[in-house]
Scaffold this active site. Structure first.
Site, PDB file in Angstrom:
ATOM      1  N   GLY A 151       3.598   6.640   7.752  1.00 11.83           N
ATOM      2  CA  GLY A 151       4.865   6.947   7.419  1.00 11.83           C
ATOM      3  C   GLY A 151       5.946   5.533   7.881  1.00 11.83           C
ATOM      4  O   GLY A 151       6.973   5.407   7.307  1.00 11.83           O
ATOM      5  N   ASN A 152       5.415   5.053   8.898  1.00  9.22           N
ATOM      6  CA  ASN A 152       6.232   3.822   9.438  1.00  9.22           C
ATOM      7  C   ASN A 152       5.998   2.599   8.530  1.00  9.22           C
ATOM      8  O   ASN A 152       6.411   1.566   8.679  1.00  9.22           O
ATOM      9  CB  ASN A 152       5.881   3.366  10.814  1.00  9.22           C
ATOM     10  CG  ASN A 152       6.461   4.203  11.753  1.00  9.22           C
ATOM     11  OD1 ASN A 152       5.865   5.047  12.681  1.00  9.22           O
ATOM     12  ND2 ASN A 152       7.667   3.929  12.080  1.00  9.22           N
ATOM     13  N   SER A 153       4.726   2.695   7.699  1.00  8.22           N
ATOM     14  CA  SER A 153       4.360   1.493   7.068  1.00  8.22           C
ATOM     15  C   SER A 153       5.707   0.753   5.963  1.00  8.22           C
ATOM     16  O   SER A 153       6.501   1.547   5.487  1.00  8.22           O
ATOM     17  CB  SER A 153       3.351   1.826   5.697  1.00  8.22           C
ATOM     18  OG  SER A 153       2.106   1.703   6.452  1.00  8.22           O
ATOM     19  N   ASP A 191      -0.063  -7.561   1.334  1.00 12.54           N
ATOM     20  CA  ASP A 191       0.351  -6.264   1.527  1.00 12.54           C
ATOM     21  C   ASP A 191       2.068  -6.061   1.504  1.00 12.54           C
ATOM     22  O   ASP A 191       2.520  -5.442   2.373  1.00 12.54           O
ATOM     23  CB  ASP A 191      -0.060  -5.578   2.741  1.00 12.54           C
ATOM     24  CG  ASP A 191      -0.113  -4.080   2.841  1.00 12.54           C
ATOM     25  OD1 ASP A 191       0.199  -3.640   1.858  1.00 12.54           O
ATOM     26  OD2 ASP A 191       0.042  -3.387   3.847  1.00 12.54           O
ATOM     27  N   LEU A 195      -8.205 -24.817   0.508  1.00 15.64           N
ATOM     28  CA  LEU A 195      -8.740 -26.105   1.023  1.00 15.64           C
ATOM     29  C   LEU A 195     -10.113 -26.356   0.454  1.00 15.64           C
ATOM     30  O   LEU A 195     -10.389 -27.555   0.447  1.00 15.64           O
ATOM     31  CB  LEU A 195      -8.867 -25.895   2.863  1.00 15.64           C
ATOM     32  CG  LEU A 195      -9.812 -27.061   3.381  1.00 15.64           C
ATOM     33  CD1 LEU A 195      -8.715 -28.249   3.228  1.00 15.64           C
ATOM     34  CD2 LEU A 195     -10.102 -26.480   5.010  1.00 15.64           C
ATOM     35  N   GLY A 196     -10.909 -25.179   0.081  1.00 13.18           N
ATOM     36  CA  GLY A 196     -12.208 -25.497  -0.609  1.00 13.18           C
ATOM     37  C   GLY A 196     -13.453 -25.588   0.263  1.00 13.18           C
ATOM     38  O   GLY A 196     -14.318 -26.194   0.136  1.00 13.18           O
ATOM     39  N   VAL A 197     -13.596 -24.571   1.495  1.00  8.51           N
ATOM     40  CA  VAL A 197     -14.673 -24.480   2.410  1.00  8.51           C
ATOM     41  C   VAL A 197     -14.982 -23.243   2.747  1.00  8.51           C
ATOM     42  O   VAL A 197     -14.016 -22.270   2.703  1.00  8.51           O
ATOM     43  CB  VAL A 197     -14.283 -25.317   3.775  1.00  8.51           C
ATOM     44  CG1 VAL A 197     -13.927 -26.936   3.431  1.00  8.51           C
ATOM     45  CG2 VAL A 197     -12.901 -24.628   4.573  1.00  8.51           C
ATOM     46  N   HIS A 208       0.804  -1.214   0.118  1.00 11.57           N
ATOM     47  CA  HIS A 208       0.037   0.097   0.055  1.00 11.57           C
ATOM     48  C   HIS A 208       0.774   1.190  -0.105  1.00 11.57           C
ATOM     49  O   HIS A 208       0.391   2.307  -0.208  1.00 11.57           O
ATOM     50  CB  HIS A 208      -0.978  -0.038   1.168  1.00 11.57           C
ATOM     51  CG  HIS A 208      -0.426   0.089   2.445  1.00 11.57           C
ATOM     52  ND1 HIS A 208      -0.245  -0.705   3.420  1.00 11.57           N
ATOM     53  CD2 HIS A 208      -0.053   1.574   3.185  1.00 11.57           C
ATOM     54  CE1 HIS A 208       0.354  -0.271   4.456  1.00 11.57           C
ATOM     55  NE2 HIS A 208       0.376   0.940   4.390  1.00 11.57           N
TER      56      HIS A 208
END
Length: 486
Positions: free
Chosen positions: A221-223, A147, A278-280, A117
């Site tokens: 800004g820490n991202s 992310d 997994l499909g659930v 982001h």
């Protein structure tokens, strides 16, 4: 009522001055607080300030509603805002913005890790090192679901790099340290403790991440900056805060470095990140289920639906089953399951313990590959060696789509080429982005680089080229007019 919300903390071009007060905890006189100076001196040179410039809406990571705009959760309205602007409003494509964040060098040859982001939709990304050098960075690949973004700078092979730790060994109460650029203040150091591990935030866009929760002061800004343990090893990537103001209120979240580096390796080798499926469809084991099924507690995940022909269906999992553990990892809550499945290599077979009619049983389930994030198709283009074709007049270059990616995107055989790079103002001002799929040029279908070259050959100044562009599930015609006098 004022509700706290999760906010990603990339800082746009806005300078805000804030202070955070704190009370030092009382500790026994025999205990000594850690000295972080050695960690900072060793690792600060490998931390970078990230600046991403883009043309478009005011915040690529988190768009806000404006008066008179359609709801932001309307996909078609979002496409029209990006491509055409809205009546009585300045065109978003004509607005220039800057996003500020942090990152850290993970290899001496210039690979840098940050948040997706921070650089989302960027036309240009630069990084500034501690010695004040500013370098242009190439976005090697991104994964919006985790992310994570992988950048690369060309500055020789002796850049400072961090040491990587093992986030799986973290425990609540351990000291941790962050270095980053909150509000644009480079190389700010903050410290705290791990508040919790394996924290699933229940977010629709990041269900596969079990975050590290800390009380380290993190702000916009820490991202993308690193989270260190007391050994000076990176254990997490700072990503989000829990706040009703947009600023730090005492709870911060970091992506475990093990998850981040798994994404990095896949972006390097194949240009995209694959996750297990997994499909659930599941839900928490709530009070009604506990009473109806006569359970002792609410641990596990209740299966409400099973995808036909999935690994779960073939193994015999049924609606009404309670999944108690996955690959020998007990599930305390339903949200524990997606991160475990996501980190499973497609093609693997894992044991899944279920409870059915009061009896436990273990089934062997073959894990398939989850549908690839359609917003991350630019990663395929960035990591592929397939041939590219560019049109200088249109300001873009395209790349062929392999059959696997075409299937993942729901395209027909021989349909479409992907935009690999935005190279000029014509495409940028029209709102086109790397990762968009072009299926027609002037009502002529294109499905390869050669067909795109033929359809755009001889584009003249002053002419308009009509593209049929697909982004996600939506397709729109976009006209690119080549300026006169080229």
């Amino acid at each position: 009522m004022n509700h706290s919300i999760l906010r990603r903390v990339a800082c746009c071009a806005l300078l805000v001055v804030a202070s955070t007060g704190g009370v030092q905890a009382q500790t026994p006189t025999s205990a000594t607080l850690p000295d972080f100076t050695g960690i900072v001196q060793k690792n600060a040179p490998a931390v970078v300030h990230v600046e991403a410039k883009y043309t478009g809406e005011s915040s690529p990571g988190s768009r806000r509603m404006m008066p008179g705009q359609p709801p932001s959760n309307d996909p078609q309205a979002e496409i029209f805002r990006r491509f055409f602007g809205m009546p009585m409003m300045p065109s978003p494509q004509q607005q220039k913005h800057t996003s500020l964040g942090s990152g850290f060098i993970i290899s001496h040859d210039g690979y840098i890790l940050t948040n997706n982001h921070v650089v989302d939709h960027a036309d240009q990304v630069t990084v500034r090192l501690q010695d004040r050098r500013t370098l242009t960075a190439k976005v090697v690949g991104t994964d919006p679901t985790y992310d994570i973004a992988l950048l690369k700078v060309d500055a020789g092979s002796d850049l400072p790099a961090v040491d990587l730790g093992d986030s799986r060994n973290l425990k609540p109460g351990q000291w941790v340290l962050a270095i980053g650029s909150p509000f644009g203040f480079d190389y700010t150091v903050t410290q705290g403790i791990v508040s919790a591990v394996g924290r699933n935030l229940g977010q629709r866009d990041q269900p596969y991440t079990s975050f590290i929760q800390t009380d380290v002061p993190i702000n916009r800004g820490n991202s993308g900056g690193p989270l260190f343990d007391l050994q000076g090893r990176v254990v997490g990537v700072n990503s989000q805060i829990y706040s009703n103001t947009g600023d730090y209120l005492g709870v911060s979240f970091s992506i475990p470095i093990d998850v981040a580096m798994s994404a990095v390796q896949q972006l390097k080798t194949k240009g995209y990140v694959s996750r297990g499926m997994l499909g659930v469809t599941m839900q928490p084991v709530d009070d009604d289920i506990i009473k109806a099924f006569k359970l002792d507690n609410g641990t596990g995940a209740a299966v409400v639906d099973v995808t036909p022909d999935s690994g779960a269906a073939k193994a015999g999992i049924q609606p009404g089953d309670i999944i108690l553990s996955y690959n020998n990892q007990p599930l305390l809550q339903a949200s524990d399951l997606p991160p475990l499945v996501g980190m499973t290599k497609p093609g693997s077979t894992v044991p899944v313990e279920i409870l059915r009619n009061g009896k436990k049983q273990t089934l062997q389930v073959a894990i398939s590959e989850a549908t690839r994030d359609r917003n991350a198709v630019n990663n395929v283009a960035a990591g592929s060696s397939a041939s590219k074709a560019g049109s200088a007049a249109l300001g873009l270059s395209v790349q062929s789509i392999d059959s696997d990616t075409r299937s993942q995107l729901g395209l027909k055989s021989g349909q479409g080429v992907v935009i690999a790079d935005i190279t000029g103002p014509v495409a940028a001002q029209a709102g086109l982005q790397a990762g968009d799929v072009i299926t027609m040029v002037n009502q002529q279908k294109v499905g390869s680089v050669a067909e795109f070259e033929a359809a755009t050959k001889g584009v003249k100044a002053g002419s308009t080229v009509l593209l049929l562009v697909r982004r996600g599930e939506q397709s729109n015609f976009v006209g690119l007019t080549v300026p006169a006098g080229r």
